[in-house]
Design a protein around this motif. Structure first.
Motif, PDB file in Angstrom:
ATOM      1  N   UNK A 154       0.848  -1.192   0.000  1.00  0.00           N
ATOM      2  CA  UNK A 154       0.000   0.000   0.000  1.00  0.00           C
ATOM      3  C   UNK A 154       0.884   1.243   0.000  1.00  0.00           C
ATOM      4  N   UNK A 155       0.802   2.028  -1.060  1.00  0.00           N
ATOM      5  CA  UNK A 155       1.712   3.164  -1.239  1.00  0.00           C
ATOM      6  C   UNK A 155       1.613   4.173  -0.107  1.00  0.00           C
ATOM      7  N   UNK A 156       0.389   4.493   0.327  1.00  0.00           N
ATOM      8  CA  UNK A 156       0.218   5.501   1.378  1.00  0.00           C
ATOM      9  C   UNK A 156       0.786   5.016   2.710  1.00  0.00           C
ATOM     10  N   UNK A 157       0.557   3.746   3.042  1.00  0.00           N
ATOM     11  CA  UNK A 157       1.109   3.184   4.282  1.00  0.00           C
ATOM     12  C   UNK A 157       2.637   3.187   4.219  1.00  0.00           C
ATOM     13  N   UNK A 158       3.184   2.817   3.062  1.00  0.00           N
ATOM     14  CA  UNK A 158       4.640   2.806   2.890  1.00  0.00           C
ATOM     15  C   UNK A 158       5.221   4.207   3.023  1.00  0.00           C
ATOM     16  N   UNK A 159       4.496   5.201   2.507  1.00  0.00           N
ATOM     17  CA  UNK A 159       4.976   6.586   2.603  1.00  0.00           C
ATOM     18  C   UNK A 159       4.997   7.065   4.055  1.00  0.00           C
ATOM     19  N   UNK A 160       3.954   6.700   4.812  1.00  0.00           N
ATOM     20  CA  UNK A 160       3.916   7.069   6.234  1.00  0.00           C
ATOM     21  C   UNK A 160       5.041   6.376   7.003  1.00  0.00           C
ATOM     22  N   UNK A 161       5.296   5.110   6.645  1.00  0.00           N
ATOM     23  CA  UNK A 161       6.394   4.385   7.274  1.00  0.00           C
ATOM     24  C   UNK A 161       7.720   5.100   6.998  1.00  0.00           C
ATOM     25  N   UNK A 162       7.947   5.489   5.736  1.00  0.00           N
ATOM     26  CA  UNK A 162       9.182   6.177   5.358  1.00  0.00           C
ATOM     27  C   UNK A 162       9.340   7.489   6.128  1.00  0.00           C
ATOM     28  N   UNK A 163       8.242   8.229   6.274  1.00  0.00           N
ATOM     29  CA  UNK A 163       8.284   9.500   7.010  1.00  0.00           C
ATOM     30  C   UNK A 163       8.638   9.269   8.486  1.00  0.00           C
ATOM     31  N   UNK A 164       8.089   8.190   9.078  1.00  0.00           N
ATOM     32  CA  UNK A 164       8.388   7.884  10.480  1.00  0.00           C
ATOM     33  C   UNK A 164       9.854   7.507  10.661  1.00  0.00           C
ATOM     34  N   UNK A 165      10.421   6.769   9.693  1.00  0.00           N
ATOM     35  CA  UNK A 165      11.831   6.395   9.754  1.00  0.00           C
ATOM     36  C   UNK A 165      12.713   7.646   9.663  1.00  0.00           C
ATOM     37  N   UNK A 166      12.329   8.585   8.803  1.00  0.00           N
ATOM     38  CA  UNK A 166      13.053   9.861   8.698  1.00  0.00           C
ATOM     39  C   UNK A 166      13.004  10.607  10.031  1.00  0.00           C
ATOM     40  N   UNK A 167      11.838  10.624  10.666  1.00  0.00           N
ATOM     41  CA  UNK A 167      11.698  11.294  11.953  1.00  0.00           C
ATOM     42  C   UNK A 167      12.626  10.676  13.004  1.00  0.00           C
ATOM     43  N   UNK A 214      12.633  10.811  -0.418  1.00  0.00           N
ATOM     44  CA  UNK A 214      11.601  11.809  -0.741  1.00  0.00           C
ATOM     45  C   UNK A 214      11.028  12.450   0.517  1.00  0.00           C
ATOM     46  N   UNK A 215      10.719  11.612   1.530  1.00  0.00           N
ATOM     47  CA  UNK A 215      10.141  12.139   2.767  1.00  0.00           C
ATOM     48  C   UNK A 215      11.153  12.952   3.563  1.00  0.00           C
ATOM     49  N   UNK A 216      12.451  12.690   3.362  1.00  0.00           N
ATOM     50  CA  UNK A 216      13.481  13.422   4.108  1.00  0.00           C
ATOM     51  C   UNK A 216      14.150  14.520   3.320  1.00  0.00           C
ATOM     52  N   UNK A 217      13.536  14.889   2.184  1.00  0.00           N
ATOM     53  CA  UNK A 217      14.181  15.843   1.270  1.00  0.00           C
ATOM     54  C   UNK A 217      14.551  17.171   1.936  1.00  0.00           C
TER      55      UNK A 217
END
Length: 298
Positions: free
Chosen positions: A37-50, A114-117
Motif C-alpha cells: 500500500x503506497x500511502x502506508x509505505x509513505x507514512x512508514x518512510x516518514x516515520x523512519x526519517x523522523x 523523498x520524505x526526508x528531502x
C-alpha cells in the motif's frame, strides 16, 4: 490554540523516550501486506526519517513475499512453501533477487529520500550481497513422513540461513556525518559464491544482533503475540516465549518470528518487539509512548 497545545503536550511527553534512544541503533523489519500500500509505505518512510532526525540510527531490512509471488505468477511459475520458506530454484532465485534487490529495495529507499528531502535525509538501498554483508549456508529443514514418521530432509533449494553478518558498511552509513538510512534486501551469499534467498525476519534479526541494536522491531500483519484467549501479550521474557512455543499457544508463522527474536536477543539485542505494520505510525507509538504498541520480548 487547543490543537497546538495537544501537539506540544505530545512532544513533551515523548522527550524521556527520545533521550533513551538517543544515538542508539534500531533495526526495523518491514514486510507483510503493508508494503503493497503506497500511502502506508509513505507514512512508514516518514516515520523512519523522523527517527533519524531525533538522533536515532534506524536500519531497515525489508521483505517482499507478495511482490515476488505476483511476479512469479506472471511468469507462470508456481511457488511451494515449507515452514513459511519459499522453495527456491534457480529461476525463482533470479526473480526473487530482481524484485527484492531491485524494485522493492530501490522504491523504499526512494520513499525515505523523498520524505526526508527538506532535511537531506537519504535512504541507501543495499543487498546482503553488497560488501559481503550477509554470509549464508544452505538452509535445511526436516519433516516427518506421515506414514513411517521418519524425519526426512527437505531440499529448499537456494534458501540460506545467515552464518555471519559483517556490519562494517552499515555502521559506516549510520555514523556518517550525512543523514543516511540503510535499507537492506534479504539476499545473501554462500562461501562458494552462490546467491541465496533469506527469510526477511531471519535476516533482520541477524543484522540487529551484529549491530548490538537497542531495539529490533519486527513489523508484520498481526498486532503481536496473543495468549490462549486471543488477548495481546504486552511483555514477555525469552523463557516465556519458549514456553508459548512448547505449549502450542504460539503456532504457525508466529513460531519462527519468536525464534528470530530469541536469536536476536541472545546475539546482543536489548529487546525485540513484534507489532502490526499496518497501524499508522506504529514505530512512533512503540518507541515514544509509555505502553508501546505490540509485544516486547526481553
Amino acid at each position: 490554540m487547543e490543537t497546538g497545545l495537544v501537539k506540544a503536550k505530545t512532544l513533551a511527553e515523548a522527550l524521556p523516550f527520545i533521550q533513551i534512544y538517543d544515538r542508539e541503533t534500531v533495526v526495523v523489519k518491514y514486510g507483510g501486506h503493508a508494503m503493497g500500500d503506497t500511502e502506508t509505505a509513505r507514512k512508514f518512510a516518514a516515520d523512519v526519517v523522523l527517527l533519524k532526525l531525533v538522533g536515532i540510527h534506524p536500519v531497515v531490512v525489508h521483505g517482499g513475499g507478495p511482490q515476488i509471488s505476483r511476479m512469479l505468477e506472471k511468469a507462470g511459475v508456481k511457488s511451494e512453501f515449507v515452514d513459511g520458506l519459499r522453495v527456491t530454484d534457480a529461476d525463482t532465485m533470479e526473480v526473487a533477487e530482481m524484485v527484492l534487490s531491485g524494485s522493492v529495495n530501490k522504491e523504499l529507499a526512494h520513499l525515505i529520500t523523498s520524505e526526508g528531502r527538506e532535511a537531506d535525509v537519504r535512504g541507501v538501498g543495499l543487498s546482503g550481497k553488497d560488501a559481503r554483508i550477509i554470509t549464508v549456508e544452505k538452509a535445511v529443514r526436516m519433516k516427518k513422513d506421515p506414514g513411517s514418521m521418519i524425519e526426512q530432509a527437505i531440499d529448499l533449494g537456494l534458501v540460506g540461513e545467515p552464518t555471519e553478518v559483517d556490519p562494517t558498511l552499515i555502521q559506516a552509513l549510520i555514523n556518517a556525518p550525512e543523514d543516511y538510512i540503510p535499507v537492506l534486501a534479504p539476499i545473501g551469499v554462500a562461501a562458494d559464491g552462490k546467491t541465496y534467498n533469506v527469510n526477511a525476519d531471519t535476516a533482520a534479526g541477524a543484522v540487529a544482533g551484529s549491530l548490538g541494536a537497542k531495539r529490533f522491531l519486527l513489523l508484520s500483519d498481526i498486532p503481536g503475540v496473543l495468549d490462549k484467549h486471543g488477548e495481546l501479550i504486552r511483555e514477555m521474557t525469552v523463557a516465556d516465549a519458549r514456553r508459548l512455543i512448547e505449549d502450542g499457544t504460539a503456532s504457525g508463522g508466529m513460531i519462527p518470528k519468536l525464534q528470530t527474536c530469541i536469536a536476536a536477543l541472545e546475539s546482543g539485542v536489548e529487546a525485540a518487539v513484534i507489532l502490526d505494520g499496518r497501524t499508522p505510525h506504529v514505530l512512533l507509538m512503540e518507541l515514544f509512548t509509555e505502553h508501546g504498541a505490540g509485544t516486547l520480548i526481553h
